[in-house]
Design a protein around this motif. Structure first.
Motif, short mmCIF file in Angstrom:
data_model
loop_
_atom_site.label_atom_id
_atom_site.label_comp_id
_atom_site.label_asym_id
_atom_site.label_seq_id
_atom_site.Cartn_x
_atom_site.Cartn_y
_atom_site.Cartn_z
N THR A 30 0.72 -1.22 0.11
CA THR A 30 0.22 -0.04 -0.02
C THR A 30 0.88 1.28 0.04
N MET A 31 0.35 2.24 -0.53
CA MET A 31 1.29 3.72 -0.72
C MET A 31 0.75 4.77 0.22
N SER A 32 1.63 5.35 0.73
CA SER A 32 1.10 6.58 1.48
C SER A 32 1.30 7.80 0.60
N GLN A 33 2.02 7.79 -0.48
CA GLN A 33 2.38 9.10 -1.14
C GLN A 33 2.84 8.72 -2.57
N ALA A 34 2.56 9.41 -3.65
CA ALA A 34 3.29 9.02 -5.04
C ALA A 34 3.52 10.29 -5.62
N TYR A 35 4.61 10.49 -6.26
CA TYR A 35 5.06 11.60 -7.10
C TYR A 35 5.25 11.13 -8.54
N ASN A 36 4.89 12.26 -9.53
CA ASN A 36 5.31 12.02 -11.03
C ASN A 36 6.96 12.20 -11.24
N ALA A 37 7.15 12.04 -12.62
CA ALA A 37 8.54 12.26 -12.82
C ALA A 37 8.82 13.78 -12.37
N LYS A 38 8.11 14.80 -12.37
CA LYS A 38 8.44 16.11 -12.13
C LYS A 38 8.71 16.64 -10.65
N GLY A 39 8.29 15.41 -9.69
CA GLY A 39 8.31 15.56 -8.22
C GLY A 39 6.86 15.95 -7.73
N ASP A 40 5.91 16.30 -8.54
CA ASP A 40 4.43 16.82 -7.93
C ASP A 40 3.69 15.72 -7.29
N SER A 41 3.17 16.05 -6.33
CA SER A 41 2.51 15.13 -5.72
C SER A 41 1.05 14.61 -6.19
N LEU A 42 0.71 13.43 -6.32
CA LEU A 42 -0.39 12.94 -7.10
C LEU A 42 -1.57 12.90 -6.23
N ILE A 43 -1.57 13.10 -4.92
CA ILE A 43 -2.57 12.97 -3.97
C ILE A 43 -2.95 14.48 -3.59
N MET A 44 -4.16 14.89 -4.10
CA MET A 44 -4.80 16.19 -3.93
C MET A 44 -6.06 15.97 -3.45
N ARG A 45 -6.59 16.61 -2.60
CA ARG A 45 -8.06 16.49 -2.14
C ARG A 45 -8.69 18.01 -1.65
N PRO A 46 -9.90 17.90 -1.75
CA PRO A 46 -10.54 19.45 -1.29
C PRO A 46 -10.49 19.75 0.02
N LYS A 47 -10.83 20.75 0.88
CA LYS A 47 -10.66 20.94 2.23
C LYS A 47 -11.92 20.60 2.67
N VAL A 48 -11.94 20.19 3.96
CA VAL A 48 -13.19 19.84 4.55
C VAL A 48 -14.13 21.00 5.27
N GLU A 49 -15.27 20.69 5.29
CA GLU A 49 -16.16 21.78 5.84
C GLU A 49 -16.88 21.57 7.16
N LYS A 50 -16.89 22.35 8.22
CA LYS A 50 -17.29 22.07 9.39
C LYS A 50 -18.74 21.82 9.28
N HIS A 51 -19.40 20.87 10.21
CA HIS A 51 -20.80 20.50 10.08
C HIS A 51 -21.57 20.65 11.40
N ALA A 52 -22.72 21.01 11.51
CA ALA A 52 -23.41 21.04 12.91
C ALA A 52 -23.45 19.28 13.38
N PHE A 53 -23.69 18.58 12.43
CA PHE A 53 -23.87 17.25 12.73
C PHE A 53 -23.35 16.34 11.53
N LEU A 54 -23.38 15.15 12.22
CA LEU A 54 -23.14 14.22 10.77
C LEU A 54 -24.19 13.18 10.57
N TYR A 55 -24.18 12.28 10.08
CA TYR A 55 -25.09 11.30 9.56
C TYR A 55 -24.54 9.93 9.81
N GLU A 56 -25.48 9.15 10.46
CA GLU A 56 -25.16 7.70 10.71
C GLU A 56 -25.63 6.95 9.57
N GLY A 57 -25.13 5.52 9.78
CA GLY A 57 -25.78 4.71 8.58
C GLY A 57 -27.17 4.69 8.40
N ASN A 58 -27.99 4.53 9.80
CA ASN A 58 -29.52 4.36 9.74
C ASN A 58 -30.17 5.85 9.75
N LYS A 59 -29.38 6.82 8.96
CA LYS A 59 -30.00 8.08 8.80
C LYS A 59 -30.01 9.10 9.97
#
Length: 722
Positions: free
Chosen positions: A384-413
């Protein structure tokens, strides 16, 4: 089945101890010693089977040559036993009626009947004692000319005064005073309980008879020394002719067999040197302890550590091919350092065949597969990998920022949040109308007037965990709900449950229901594959078909597995942390996380990069602390093993994870646990609420909030609202 095994072991102990008594002790005149022997060995018979000791024996086995891709060795014979905490093999019943299921009901029915009968006799006996006349030496005389007479129960003596002469009465009272002073009636009550438990064992009735005989021998010896042996023997014979009905709970002056008692009166006293014979019972005790309490487990000797040198390294190479494993994962056949590695990549990483990459390896999964129940195959490991870079040295793992919520949902809604109580509104009668919670950003208001509760255990400023539905946004960052499902204090010492709603979303054990229906475990697929050898702690969730074990040892298809924690799923499957598999060929495999698949009959073991250990500071408590952690390069949250008792919620878009209820994760050599743990894959952060972070006994952090930045390998401690 555990109760059946216990009773059988107790019965076996009784048989051995009683056989020793009959062979070596019965004819000795050490009556007090014989009584103590019968009492102590009776107690030992019940106590010894309750002990449990595990002895591990290391077995040196020659290891066959190892091949990288696979090798085959003979598999152990399958053991057909059920996943319960005993070593009894379960054989499926062939008939429609299951006698094993009926046995407990039959046993307890007869045991209760036997005990009830004994208690009824005891009640009847006590009824007669209410009219006793106090005499000298603490005895109470009860006049009784029918039924059981000329006998005693504790300090009550039942006497037929009409047919007894004054001289005979004096002898009888002296005899019965011995029973009273030596508390022989207490032995009878103990035997009453033993017969109720072991009503099926004939030895217990012989044991009672021998105990009573010893009582009479002891009383006869002391009484005859006062009145003379010949005179006392004559009185026994005279009263034996007129002997009447008897009760099992009394000591009757002329209870049969009178011949043995008279014979014992005229026997020569045993030589004191013969008291050494009592020590010969120690080997019998040792046999019972070794046979019933010691479980010997053979462990193949471990000669090497299993750590793969590739884990934690950067591999520079070329993508040879790509295999689609599922919609969530793909496999890269990666050529580096003259070898081909199979690496699991994230689906959002876009790579093509021929691409040059630098991949950081943070873990490995091995699969041990049973083929045709005859052979074991070790498949090629998948990394398993934790990070990957292309030939230029750029990271291939990019993700959007998380937003804060008042509550979350469980699997039973159901909605879920943890916040602090900021306000409690009550009516004139003291019942709570509304509870306000605020986490510094969002306010949750719960109208609970219909519950008619004073919620006395909840105070303003307390941390609370809430589960609810039917929320309405009434203003910016403020929600109102009249459908509170449950509220728990943090720590979870108090709770407020809406019974009308709770059963719709959760089982009685606290698990989430699926589509409003409680989970129904499938047929026990582990019954023919797993045997539990030992464990330190055990917790059952029968409605879920789940068994949790700590510091446990189990056997799976004849292969020994031991782990810090093991979860058994009745419908099939095993998960374990900090686990080791001892294979029958002598190989030992250790993994941070181990899974067993019932349908595929395979073990899947996961290894993760571990940094070198060094001694750190002692405990750190409270907010305002910062420091560095020794973590391997480029560690990410994606491959962190986790566990939660109450719930695991995964954001399907951002793939973040929220754990609650005795939540635990493993950060390589660090253990983190708390009421709630949040794995933020976007920012590569781990946040623990009301928990700890520690490294064995060397390093410990305890705070309301512990935030670990995996990118910078640092930690911070905070207060929840700051």
């Amino acid at each position: 089945m555990d109760m059946l095994m216990y009773l059988l072991k107790v019965s076996a102990g009784l048989v051995l101890f009683f056989a020793f008594y009959i062979l070596f002790l019965r004819k000795l005149t050490f009556f007090r010693f014989n009584r103590m022997y019968l009492l102590l060995t009776l107690l030992l018979s019940f106590l010894i089977p309750t002990f449990n000791f595990t002895v591990e024996r290391t077995v040196i086995v020659e290891q066959p040559a190892f091949q990288q891709d696979e090798f085959i060795v003979p598999a152990a014979q399958e053991i057909a036993v059920a996943p319960v905490d005993s070593n009894v093999q379960l054989i499926p019943a062939q008939s429609s009626f299951n006698w094993l299921t009926a046995l407990p009901y039959i046993y307890f029915t007869l045991a209760i009947f036997t005990l009830s009968l004994a208690l009824w006799r005891l009640t009847e006996l006590i009824r007669y004692t209410k009219h006793g006349i106090k005499l000298a030496n603490g005895l109470r005389l009860v006049a009784k000319d029918n039924g059981f007479t000329n006998c005693s129960f504790f300090n009550y003596v039942f006497v037929d005064q009409i047919n007894l002469k004054p001289a005979e009465l004096e002898v009888l009272l002296t005899h019965e005073s011995v029973h009273a002073n030596r508390l022989h009636s207490l032995d009878k009550l103990l035997m009453m309980l033993a017969k109720s438990v072991l009503w099926f064992n004939p030895v217990v009735y012989l044991w009672e008879r021998s105990m009573e005989q010893v009582h009479e021998y002891e009383a006869d010896e002391l009484t005859s020394s006062t009145f003379g042996t010949h005179s006392y023997a004559s009185l026994l014979l005279h009263l034996a002719v007129e002997n009447k009905a008897q009760s099992a709970l009394v000591h009757n002056f002329v209870k049969s067999p009178i011949k043995d008692r008279i014979k014992m009166l005229f026997n020569l006293k045993s030589n004191n040197m013969k008291k050494v014979i009592y020590l010969l019972v120690l080997p019998v005790v040792l046999v019972l302890v070794l046979g019933f309490t010691v479980n010997v487990v053979e462990i193949p000797a471990v000669s090497k550590d299993n750590n793969d040198p590739v884990i934690g390294q950067k591999l520079e190479g070329v993508v040879d091919s790509i295999t689609v494993k599922s919609k969530f994962a793909e496999l890269i056949h990666f050529k580096a350092n003259g070898q081909t590695f199979i690496i699991e990549k994230f689906p959002f990483i876009k790579v093509n065949r021929g691409d040059k990459l630098i991949i950081v390896i943070n873990g490995k999964r091995n699969t041990i597969k049973f083929k045709d129940d005859k052979n074991l195959i070790f498949e090629t490991p998948m990394y398993t990998m934790s990070q990957a870079y292309n030939a230029k040295g750029d990271s291939l793992i990019m993700r959007p920022k998380v937003e804060k919520h008042a509550f979350l949902y469980e699997g039973n809604k159901a909605r879920y949040a943890i916040s602090k109580i900021s306000k409690i509104e009550k009516n004139s009668s003291g019942y709570v109308n509304k509870i306000y919670l605020n986490d510094g950003t969002f306010t949750l208001i719960f109208n609970i007037s219909e519950l008619k509760t004073k919620a006395a255990n909840f105070k303003i400023g307390d941390e609370a965990e809430v589960k609810f539905i039917g929320e309405k946004l009434i203003s910016n960052h403020t929600y109102l709900s009249s459908k509170l499902i449950a509220m728990y204090s943090v720590p979870k010492n108090h709770e407020l449950i809406n019974k009308n709603l709770y059963s719709r979303f959760y089982s009685s054990e606290g698990f989430q229901k699926e589509n409003g229906k409680d989970f129904e475990p499938k047929i026990d697929q582990l019954a023919s594959k797993v045997r539990i050898v030992s464990f330190a702690k055990k917790k059952l969730f029968p409605k879920r078909g789940i068994t949790d074990l700590e510091d446990a040892v189990i056997m799976v298809n004849g292969v020994k597995m031991e782990a810090k924690s093991i979860r058994l799923f009745k419908e099939g499957g095993i998960s374990a942390t900090d686990a080791a598999v001892y294979l029958p060929d002598g190989n030992t495999k250790k993994y941070r996380l181990l899974m067993y698949n019932t349908s595929q009959n395979t073990f899947s073991g996961y290894e993760y990069a571990v940094a070198k250990e060094r001694k750190l500071e002692s405990a750190i408590c409270g907010p305002g602390h910062e420091g560095k952690l020794e973590l391997s390069p480029e560690i990410l949250t994606y491959k962190i093993p986790y566990y939660a008792l109450d719930s695991v919620k995964v954001n399907k878009i951002l793939n973040n994870v929220l754990l609650s209820g005795k939540a635990k994760i493993k950060l390589e050599k660090y253990d983190m646990q708390g009421k709630v743990i949040f794995l933020d894959h976007t920012n590569n952060l781990v946040t623990v609420y009301y928990g700890t972070l520690k490294e064995a006994d060397k390093f410990k952090i305890d705070a309301e909030v512990i935030e670990v930045d995996l990118a910078n390998k640092t930690y911070k401690t905070k207060n929840y609202l700051k």
